[in-house]
Enzyme design. Structure first.
Site, PDB file in Angstrom:
ATOM      1  N   HIS A   1      -0.188   9.935   6.720  1.00  0.00           N
ATOM      2  CA  HIS A   1      -1.528   9.194   7.248  1.00  0.00           C
ATOM      3  C   HIS A   1      -1.225   8.546   8.523  1.00  0.00           C
ATOM      4  CE1 HIS A   1      -2.949   9.828   2.836  1.00  0.00           C
ATOM      5  NE2 HIS A   1      -3.221  10.910   3.539  1.00  0.00           N
TER       6      HIS A   1
ATOM      7  N   HIS B   1       3.520   5.037   2.287  1.00  0.00           N
ATOM      8  CA  HIS B   1       2.142   5.009   2.584  1.00  0.00           C
ATOM      9  C   HIS B   1       1.922   3.630   2.862  1.00  0.00           C
ATOM     10  CE1 HIS B   1       0.516   9.136   2.167  1.00  0.00           C
ATOM     11  NE2 HIS B   1       1.930   9.334   1.410  1.00  0.00           N
TER      12      HIS B   1
ATOM     13  N   GLU C   1       3.136   2.561  -1.819  1.00  0.00           N
ATOM     14  CA  GLU C   1       2.055   1.945  -1.115  1.00  0.00           C
ATOM     15  C   GLU C   1       2.183   0.413  -0.637  1.00  0.00           C
ATOM     16  OE1 GLU C   1      -0.722   3.695  -0.097  1.00  0.00           O
ATOM     17  OE2 GLU C   1      -0.842   5.343  -1.586  1.00  0.00           O
TER      18      GLU C   1
END
Length: 374
Positions: A165, A258, A334
């Site tokens: 992303h 991420h 994350e």
């Protein structure tokens, strides 16, 4: 006052400069409804305050990400600090008071395409690193993989990919810190790892989205972290090329880096819901998390995503696909866009430097997991 986003990863639309506050909107990812990433430059008079409002914040991909969020700002594009903001459920309001003639504002500290190329050039100067172009993206940018260590003699193979992303720029800051630690001749743990482990690292899985100023998708509008079961060169060449290389080389550990818009913590998500998930994989996961907590106060296990039920994992997600395909440890790491609420920084929030330090610390849990496989 002058506002522009006509540069690498730039994203903002000017709605009304005559209003007070000035009305702005975030542009959607190309061929997609996703949006949240912004990056623009404001030019004005030193000492003047400029109230700004992002009018479409409430309809963004992750509106909860704006709660307790502070805008990233920089005068020199090197040092980033935070500006307080207010979110009312619809708009994000913040005021910029200029200390210099112009300021850059972004969702998180950007990681530019030029810095990406610099990282690859720096890495290839080390004789333990091989730089390989796997193929091209839809916008004709290179998909690059680094091989670090001796693949012919290594007992272990570790994969790290980042920035599926593109708006999650902390992921490539993380990779930069990881490479610096792994290639540090004075780091004994790095030297020990490289004695019997080869690392395959893809620093940027989504070059096109990164340059275009996307939050989540590539040039075709594909969310790459939902393409792992059946990627194609027409829609998701980034995943297709890396996946083919994984199938060719195999792997003993898969790490996908991420950022999370809403949760103000560092955590991992595993693949407990994949078919055939077993006790061995569970033990590897616990070993990793225990070791990471032991070495890094920035890592925690109390907050994270809800666990998948057995057999209900989404195999289109990279971590789930890899954990199922290779029957090994596969984790999504994350990091926050906001701050680490366990160790907050009132000036910078979660930052590139903290991302890099978290990456340096990850050498220890990698080592601890691999040690159990000897």
């Amino acid at each position: 006052m002058y506002i522009t986003s006509a540069f690498d990863s730039g994203n903002i639309e000017i709605i009304n400069t005559e209003s007070n506050p000035v009305e702005l909107a975030i542009r959607q990812d190309s061929n997609s409804d996703f949006y949240q990433w912004f990056h623009f430059r404001l030019e004005g008079e030193v000492g003047t305050s400029y109230p700004l409002q992002i009018v479409n914040a409430g309809k963004s991909a992750y509106p909860e990400g704006w709660e307790n969020y502070r805008v990233c700002a920089s005068y020199d594009r090197q040092n980033w600090f935070r500006i307080g903001a207010n979110y009312d459920g619809n708009t994000l309001d913040f005021t910029v008071t200029l200390d210099e003639p112009s300021i850059y504002l972004a969702y998180f500290a950007p990681y530019s395409w030029e810095r990406h190329l610099d990282l690859l050039a720096w890495a290839q100067s080390n004789d333990r690193v091989k730089v390989q172009t796997l193929g091209k993206t839809l916008d004709e940018r290179d998909m690059t993989m680094l091989t670090i260590g001796d693949a012919d003699t290594a007992k272990h193979r570790v994969w790290m990919i980042a920035r599926q992303h593109p708006g999650e720029t902390m992921a490539e800051w993380f990779v930069e810190g990881f490479l610096e630690a792994l290639l540090d001749d004075a780091n004994p743990l790095a030297q020990k790892l490289l004695a019997d482990t080869v690392f395959y690292v893809v620093p940027n899985m989504n070059p096109d989205g990164s340059v275009r100023g996307h939050l989540r998708t590539n040039a075709a509008g594909a969310n790459l972290n939902r393409e792992w079961l059946n990627p194609t060169m027409e829609r998701s060449p980034e995943v297709y090329l890396v996946r083919e290389k994984m199938l060719e080389l195999g792997g003993d550990m898969f790490l996908d880096i991420h950022g999370d818009e809403a949760l103000p913590y560092n955590f991992v998500a595993a693949c407990e819901g994949v078919p055939g998930y077993d006790e061995r994989q569970a033990k590897l996961e616990e070993t990793f998390k225990h070791a990471y907590k032991a070495i890094s106060p920035d890592f925690q296990t109390e907050h994270g995503y809800e666990l998948d039920k057995p057999g209900e994992a989404n195999l289109t997600i990279g971590t789930a696909w890899a954990g199922h395909q290779f029957r090994t440890l596969a984790l999504t790491l994350e990091m926050p866009f906001k701050d680490n609420d366990n160790l907050p920084d009132p000036v910078e929030g979660w930052s590139p430097a903290r991302s890099q330090q978290l990456a340096r610390d990850i050498l220890f849990p990698i080592h601890e997991v691999l040690k159990t496989q000897e």
